[in-house]
Write a protein that holds these residues in place. Structure first.
Motif, short mmCIF file in Angstrom:
data_model
loop_
_atom_site.label_atom_id
_atom_site.label_comp_id
_atom_site.label_asym_id
_atom_site.label_seq_id
_atom_site.Cartn_x
_atom_site.Cartn_y
_atom_site.Cartn_z
N ARG A 8 0.97 -0.98 0.10
CA ARG A 8 -0.04 0.13 -0.12
C ARG A 8 0.98 1.27 -0.04
N LYS A 146 -5.33 1.35 2.90
CA LYS A 146 -5.33 -0.17 3.47
C LYS A 146 -4.84 -1.02 2.21
N PHE A 147 -4.43 -2.09 2.67
CA PHE A 147 -4.25 -3.26 1.84
C PHE A 147 -5.47 -3.58 0.63
N SER A 148 -5.54 -3.66 -0.40
CA SER A 148 -6.61 -4.04 -1.36
C SER A 148 -6.18 -5.10 -2.11
N LEU A 149 -7.02 -6.23 -1.99
CA LEU A 149 -6.80 -7.35 -2.95
C LEU A 149 -6.56 -7.39 -4.25
N ASP A 150 -7.33 -6.21 -5.04
CA ASP A 150 -7.48 -5.96 -6.39
C ASP A 150 -5.86 -5.68 -6.94
N PHE A 152 -3.20 -6.08 -5.30
CA PHE A 152 -2.12 -7.22 -4.79
C PHE A 152 -2.27 -8.31 -5.91
N LEU A 173 6.00 -11.11 -0.08
CA LEU A 173 4.63 -10.62 -0.46
C LEU A 173 4.73 -10.92 -2.00
N VAL A 175 5.82 -13.77 -3.47
CA VAL A 175 5.55 -15.08 -3.57
C VAL A 175 4.10 -15.43 -3.27
N ALA A 176 3.57 -14.85 -2.40
CA ALA A 176 1.94 -14.79 -1.97
C ALA A 176 1.15 -14.01 -3.08
N LEU A 179 1.33 -16.79 -5.81
CA LEU A 179 0.64 -18.15 -5.60
C LEU A 179 -0.96 -17.71 -5.44
N LEU A 180 -1.53 -16.68 -5.05
CA LEU A 180 -2.86 -16.29 -4.71
C LEU A 180 -3.37 -16.49 -6.44
N ALA A 192 -13.70 -10.48 -5.95
CA ALA A 192 -13.51 -10.78 -4.45
C ALA A 192 -13.02 -9.62 -3.43
N SER A 193 -12.59 -8.51 -4.02
CA SER A 193 -11.96 -7.54 -3.41
C SER A 193 -13.10 -6.70 -2.69
N PHE B 147 6.57 -8.53 6.36
CA PHE B 147 5.65 -9.56 5.77
C PHE B 147 6.21 -11.08 5.85
N ASP B 172 -9.86 -7.35 3.26
CA ASP B 172 -9.07 -7.93 2.17
C ASP B 172 -7.92 -8.88 2.43
N LEU B 180 -5.20 -17.85 -0.46
CA LEU B 180 -4.06 -18.37 -0.73
C LEU B 180 -3.93 -19.76 -0.29
N ARG B 184 -4.18 -25.86 -0.80
CA ARG B 184 -2.84 -25.82 -0.69
C ARG B 184 -2.98 -26.52 1.00
#
Lengths: 230, 230
Positions: A8, A146-150, A152, A173, A175-176, A179-180, A192-193, B147, B172, B180, B184
């Motif tokens: 963010r 804030k963190f926003s899934l879209d 990311f 972050l 890697v996450a 993988l997400l 989903a966000s 993180f 989010d 994630l 898995r």
């Protein structure tokens, strides 16, 4: 290539002399890419509507563009839906743009060596442009601090393309994010966000579909000296 | 139930009077759960080895436990591998524990209403204990201020169990953690994290296997007035 992800705008630091990729996939950076693909001359980002309006008093062929809470600003020509930035509206125009998150992310990244504008639309061109870089920082604008899934998920898309042709070293972050997105569509994660959900509630579901198109535009906008251009 | 995720210790705020779940899955909170399941009387967390050693000069049946950079501290009885905390070693003992990330996360959460200790081992018991809560904050300790994929994956495990029997409202980060982990194993994500990789390089691969065991211990340790107990 070392690739790190900033989740963010508020966490931007240590980007001096690095190559930064700005993501505000819903919808500022997608709109910027769409506008330049449709012939806009350049985009000047502003932190506030007042600054954009002030600049518009200069002589020139300007369009005032931007939103607050997802909705077009009063008295502005365009909002922040990429589908508004058609050739008919934007060709040869200078766009004065202010959005909640995207322009703030750019403004916090001014010490970077290069600032590129990312969306799904131009991800392949972007990744081609990044291939000679040693250190790439992917900045997710986030939503209202804030963190926003879209954003990311979009970082995951950039990484999935980067690793096709580069030997990349990711932070956790990264890697996450990778993988997400794996085995998922970008659209499913945008939807989903919370940000995506809010846009759908405002009637912008088609924007989520538009913002999920991968690799349809072969341009890499960059920010330099106050202006976004190609 | 409202569930939010804090991705690293440094971002802990607004937890006053809320119920907090502390995660340092590799390995502090897993070791705490293992120790108390094997009969340890209580665990007293310390920020520094010096503080733990100072406390050990009091009379009592103490064990000094802890690590720095994953390795047991010089002069300490136990490190931070949960497999060390056997009944033979810990039964009826008070453990004085200092770890790099887990004890800091607890220390930053002292304004919370409740502080629970989470690991995969006790996730089912934890979730059963949380079911009457209206607001749960999952605190990922992170690794050295950053993180950490391992703790984030474990947050996903807590959420996946919470949503089985509760109507939950996720932020989010919570959605990202849940998705994630979906399809898995926790082990695969622990192994994909930089922290997990470093532990494997130190010869602790079996710890990753141990820390990935789901629901094998029916205890919920909590922190109160300087002490972790059940």
């Amino acid at each position: 290539m070392r690739v790190t992800v900033i989740p963010r705008t508020e966490e931007i630091n240590e980007i001096k002399e690095k190559t930064v990729v700005i993501i505000d996939v819903l919808r500022a950076t997608t709109s910027m890419v769409a506008a330049l693909a449709n012939g806009a001359k350049q985009i000047i980002p502003f932190l506030t509507p007042q600054e954009a309006k002030g600049y518009a008093t200069h002589s020139g062929d300007f369009l005032l563009c931007g939103e607050r809470k997802g909705v077009k600003l009063s008295g502005f020509d365009l909002g922040n839906s990429p589908r508004e930035f058609t050739r008919e509206r934007v060709e040869n125009k200078t766009l004065l743009m202010t959005t909640t998150n995207g322009t703030r992310a750019i403004n916090q990244s001014l010490s970077a060596k290069h600032i590129f504008i990312a969306s799904a639309l131009n991800v392949q061109a972007l990744v081609e442009r990044l291939k000679s870089e040693r250190e790439v920082v992917i900045v997710c604008a986030g939503t209202k601090g804030k963190f926003s899934l879209d954003d990311f998920a979009m970082a995951g898309l950039v990484i999935s393309f980067l690793e096709k042709n580069n030997d990349i070293d990711l932070d956790d972050l990264g890697v996450a994010a990778k993988l997400l997105l794996k085995d998922r569509t970008l659209y499913s994660l945008l939807a989903a966000s919370h940000h995506g959900e809010r846009l759908e509630n405002l009637g912008f579901n088609e924007d989520l579909v538009y913002c999920s198109q991968v690799g349809v535009i072969n341009l890499v906008p960059y920010y330099d000296a106050g202006v976004i251009k190609i």
